[in-house]
Each structure stands twice: as structure tokens, then as C-alpha cells.
Write a protein that holds these residues in place. Structure first.
Motif, short mmCIF file in Angstrom:
data_model
loop_
_atom_site.label_atom_id
_atom_site.label_comp_id
_atom_site.label_asym_id
_atom_site.label_seq_id
_atom_site.Cartn_x
_atom_site.Cartn_y
_atom_site.Cartn_z
N THR A 94 70.01 -9.76 83.10
CA THR A 94 68.60 -9.69 83.33
C THR A 94 67.77 -10.07 82.14
O THR A 94 68.21 -10.22 81.03
CB THR A 94 68.36 -7.87 83.35
OG1 THR A 94 67.10 -7.55 83.67
CG2 THR A 94 68.76 -7.37 82.01
N ASN A 96 64.70 -8.54 81.62
CA ASN A 96 63.86 -7.32 81.36
C ASN A 96 63.48 -7.28 79.85
O ASN A 96 64.38 -7.09 79.09
CB ASN A 96 64.32 -6.27 82.07
CG ASN A 96 63.47 -4.85 81.88
OD1 ASN A 96 63.03 -4.56 80.70
ND2 ASN A 96 63.35 -4.19 82.77
N PHE A 97 62.27 -7.30 79.66
CA PHE A 97 61.95 -7.45 78.04
C PHE A 97 62.36 -6.08 77.54
O PHE A 97 62.59 -6.20 76.09
CB PHE A 97 60.55 -7.98 78.09
CG PHE A 97 60.12 -8.19 76.26
CD1 PHE A 97 60.66 -9.17 75.66
CD2 PHE A 97 59.35 -7.29 75.88
CE1 PHE A 97 60.32 -8.94 74.26
CE2 PHE A 97 58.86 -7.18 74.41
CZ PHE A 97 59.45 -8.27 73.60
N GLU A 98 61.93 -4.94 78.30
CA GLU A 98 62.37 -3.91 77.62
C GLU A 98 63.70 -3.57 77.03
O GLU A 98 64.05 -3.14 75.94
CB GLU A 98 61.76 -2.91 78.58
CG GLU A 98 59.98 -2.77 78.61
CD GLU A 98 59.35 -2.61 77.34
OE1 GLU A 98 59.78 -1.81 76.59
OE2 GLU A 98 58.52 -3.38 77.28
N ILE A 99 64.78 -4.11 77.94
CA ILE A 99 65.86 -4.00 77.74
C ILE A 99 66.47 -4.78 76.54
O ILE A 99 67.07 -4.28 75.65
CB ILE A 99 66.78 -4.40 78.91
CG1 ILE A 99 66.44 -3.12 80.11
CG2 ILE A 99 68.30 -4.31 78.53
CD1 ILE A 99 67.14 -3.60 81.51
N LYS A 101 64.61 -5.90 74.13
CA LYS A 101 63.69 -5.40 72.75
C LYS A 101 64.58 -4.17 72.45
O LYS A 101 64.90 -4.17 71.24
CB LYS A 101 62.53 -4.98 73.31
CG LYS A 101 61.48 -4.64 71.83
CD LYS A 101 60.15 -4.49 72.36
CE LYS A 101 60.03 -3.04 73.00
NZ LYS A 101 58.53 -3.00 73.21
N GLU A 102 65.25 -3.54 73.33
CA GLU A 102 65.91 -2.29 73.03
C GLU A 102 67.32 -2.73 72.20
O GLU A 102 68.02 -2.22 71.50
CB GLU A 102 66.40 -1.54 73.96
CG GLU A 102 67.44 -0.21 73.89
CD GLU A 102 67.74 0.46 74.94
OE1 GLU A 102 68.59 1.16 74.90
OE2 GLU A 102 67.33 0.38 76.09
N TYR A 104 67.99 -5.89 70.88
CA TYR A 104 67.86 -6.98 69.77
C TYR A 104 67.82 -6.24 68.56
O TYR A 104 67.29 -5.28 68.26
CB TYR A 104 66.45 -7.45 70.18
CG TYR A 104 66.50 -8.85 69.39
CD1 TYR A 104 67.00 -9.99 70.06
CD2 TYR A 104 65.97 -9.19 67.97
CE1 TYR A 104 66.86 -11.25 69.37
CE2 TYR A 104 65.98 -10.25 67.14
CZ TYR A 104 66.53 -11.38 67.84
OH TYR A 104 66.52 -12.69 67.46
N ASN A 116 61.22 -12.52 71.08
CA ASN A 116 60.22 -13.06 72.16
C ASN A 116 60.98 -14.72 72.49
O ASN A 116 60.14 -15.11 73.20
CB ASN A 116 59.02 -13.10 71.67
CG ASN A 116 58.16 -11.94 71.58
OD1 ASN A 116 58.16 -10.98 72.41
ND2 ASN A 116 57.75 -11.45 70.37
#
Length: 166
Positions: A94, A96-99, A101-102, A104, A116
Motif C-alpha cells: 500500500t 496509504n500515507f496515513e499507514i 506515517k504511523e 515510519y 514524504n
């Protein structure tokens, strides 16, 4: 060695405990090709569904392999603690940036240009089959029991082992 097969929530918890404690797995993909592609990967999270999460580069060989065939194999090994986990499963990628970010952490800056970085992907692995070996006691007690077994010739009961069925 005693066999203790675990199911559902208990199995998910055992996977989470071992995968997060050991952290690094040998991540094998391209299982239909020889030689298989295998790289060490750090476990970022094991979620409530039992999915095992990693971060990866979109251009990596294992991402390419997953896009062709999602079957993969994880091998966790901590010989110093005598803990082992073997997982066969299906991988998904995926962006998905939210995933991302969580998952990282600052230590990931060694592989990416920050959270980013456009090449970051998250890989989730859904276990199909898993097997574990986990000592019943701490390392010192386990080593003492092994030593006693060597002296007496008796086979000590050192490990729990079993299948993990989610």
C-alpha cells in the motif's frame, strides 16, 4: 519439547510477541523462482488482525516480486533467546500515507528521504501458516536444563512449539 498449538486471538498474540521481540525477519519473496529473493526487514508493527507490517521501497526487488506473486515467507530467529517464528503468508503493498506515517520512525531515514519520500510503500503480510519455537524459561534456566540433560542423558522439556492458526 511440548507441542502447544494456538488458535485465533492467542495465535495473533504469539505472532505479535515473537515478531516484535525478535524484530528482524528474513523476508523471502519470489518463491516460484530460484534462487528466491531474501532480505532482512524490520517489523514495524503487528496489528490486531495479525497482519505483520514492514516499510519498503517501491522499486525494490521484493516489491516487484509481490506484484507478480503475493506468496511470501518470513523467518524470525533469535538464537540468543532461543526464539523462532516461521510464517508463510500473502503480502500486500500500500502507498496509504496515513499507514506509512504511523509506521515510519527516524531510523528509517537511513533508507528513505523522510516520511514524504515518494518511493516508500508499506507491506502487510497476512499469515496463512505459522509455526513457533519459544523457550518455557529464561535463557539461563534453559541453558542449565540443557546442561543437566547432557549430564544425565535425559531429554529436557525446554521449548513450547506449535502451529499458529489465525
Amino acid at each position: 519439547m511440548s507441542t502447544k498449538n494456538l488458535f485465533s486471538d492467542e495465535a495473533k498474540q504469539k505472532i505479535k510477541d515473537l515478531a516484535t521481540d525478535i524484530d528482524f525477519a528474513m523476508f523471502a519473496s519470489g518463491l516460484k523462482e530460484y534462487p528466491i529473493h531474501m532480505v532482512p526487514m524490520s517489523t514495524k508493527k503487528v496489528d490486531e488482525e495479525g497482519l505483520i507490517w514492514f516499510l519498503s521501497n517501491r522499486n525494490s526487488q521484493h516489491n516487484q516480486n509481490i506484484n507478480l506473486n503475493s506468496a511470501m515467507h518470513l523467518v524470525y530467529s533469535d538464537a540468543s533467546k532461543m526464539k523462532f517464528l516461521n510464517v508463510f503468508g500473502q503480502a500486500s503493498i500500500t502507498t496509504n500515507f496515513e499507514i506509512i506515517k504511523e509506521l515510519y520512525k527516524s531510523t528509517d531515514d537511513a533508507w528513505f528521504d523522510g516520511v514524504n519520500d515518494p518511493n516508500i510503500t508499506a507491506i502487510s503480510v497476512r499469515p496463512d501458516q505459522a509455526f513457533y519455537w519459544d523457550p518455557k524459561n529464561n535463557t539461563l534456566v534453559t541453558l542449565l536444563k540443557m546442561g543437566m540433560g547432557a549430564i544425565t542423558g535425559d531429554e529436557p522439556d525446554l521449548m513450547d512449539q506449535g502451529e499458529l492458526n489465525i
